[in-house]
Design a protein around this motif. Structure first.
Motif, PDB file in Angstrom:
ATOM      1  N   HIS A  72      36.214  40.698  43.221  1.00  0.00           N
ATOM      2  CA  HIS A  72      35.055  39.822  43.441  1.00  0.00           C
ATOM      3  C   HIS A  72      35.423  38.367  43.136  1.00  0.00           C
ATOM      4  N   LEU A  73      36.105  38.153  42.020  1.00  0.00           N
ATOM      5  CA  LEU A  73      36.481  36.791  41.634  1.00  0.00           C
ATOM      6  C   LEU A  73      37.411  36.149  42.658  1.00  0.00           C
ATOM      7  N   VAL A  74      38.334  36.936  43.195  1.00  0.00           N
ATOM      8  CA  VAL A  74      39.298  36.410  44.164  1.00  0.00           C
ATOM      9  C   VAL A  74      38.678  36.288  45.557  1.00  0.00           C
ATOM     10  N   ASP A  75      38.112  37.380  46.054  1.00  0.00           N
ATOM     11  CA  ASP A  75      37.623  37.410  47.434  1.00  0.00           C
ATOM     12  C   ASP A  75      36.326  36.635  47.632  1.00  0.00           C
ATOM     13  N   ASP A  76      35.384  36.805  46.727  1.00  0.00           N
ATOM     14  CA  ASP A  76      34.064  36.205  46.922  1.00  0.00           C
ATOM     15  C   ASP A  76      33.933  34.813  46.311  1.00  0.00           C
ATOM     16  N   LEU A  77      34.618  34.581  45.202  1.00  0.00           N
ATOM     17  CA  LEU A  77      34.487  33.281  44.528  1.00  0.00           C
ATOM     18  C   LEU A  77      35.695  32.373  44.751  1.00  0.00           C
ATOM     19  N   ALA A 100      45.161  32.186  37.898  1.00  0.00           N
ATOM     20  CA  ALA A 100      44.856  31.455  36.659  1.00  0.00           C
ATOM     21  C   ALA A 100      43.351  31.443  36.408  1.00  0.00           C
ATOM     22  N   GLY A 101      42.562  31.253  37.458  1.00  0.00           N
ATOM     23  CA  GLY A 101      41.107  31.274  37.319  1.00  0.00           C
ATOM     24  C   GLY A 101      40.591  32.641  36.920  1.00  0.00           C
ATOM     25  N   VAL A 102      41.187  33.670  37.494  1.00  0.00           N
ATOM     26  CA  VAL A 102      40.804  35.037  37.140  1.00  0.00           C
ATOM     27  C   VAL A 102      41.137  35.302  35.674  1.00  0.00           C
ATOM     28  N   ASN A 103      42.309  34.882  35.242  1.00  0.00           N
ATOM     29  CA  ASN A 103      42.692  35.046  33.833  1.00  0.00           C
ATOM     30  C   ASN A 103      41.687  34.367  32.913  1.00  0.00           C
TER      31      ASN A 103
END
Length: 102
Positions: free
Chosen positions: A46-51, A56-59
């Motif tokens: 969700h964090l990668v695909d949708d946002l 680094a942001g996911v971490n």
């Protein structure tokens, strides 16, 4: 896990390599993803695909979520005044960090 999450196996291996998920392994080194791993991977997807977050942001996002869970757990064992004091200290630390950045 790849089919369940509709995610290429290479992506799962990449997430493991960068430390976003740590599946257990069989004796033959086959990756075993727990329900918690699957939930975490859904959040990462969700964090990668949708946002549109990068690794680094996911971490950072996962680290913040984990910190909030720890804080939430600590707050459950406190009285109202203790909660206020705790939140005041946490906010002061955050503001101090922001002041030191500029």
């Amino acid at each position: 896990a790849s089919r369940l999450l509709e995610m290429p196996p290479q992506t799962l291996r990449k997430y493991e390599r960068v430390g976003l998920v740590t599946p257990s392994r069989t004796m033959g080194m086959l990756r075993l993803y727990s329900q918690q791993d699957i939930a975490r991977l859904r959040l990462i997807k969700h964090l990668v695909d949708d946002l549109g977050l990068n690794i680094a942001g996911v971490n950072l996002a996962l680290s913040l979520v984990e910190s909030l869970l720890v804080i939430s757990s600590q707050l459950q064992n406190m009285g109202l005044q203790q909660v206020r004091n705790f939140l005041d200290r946490q906010l002061a630390e955050i503001l101090e960090l922001l002041d030191n950045r500029g």
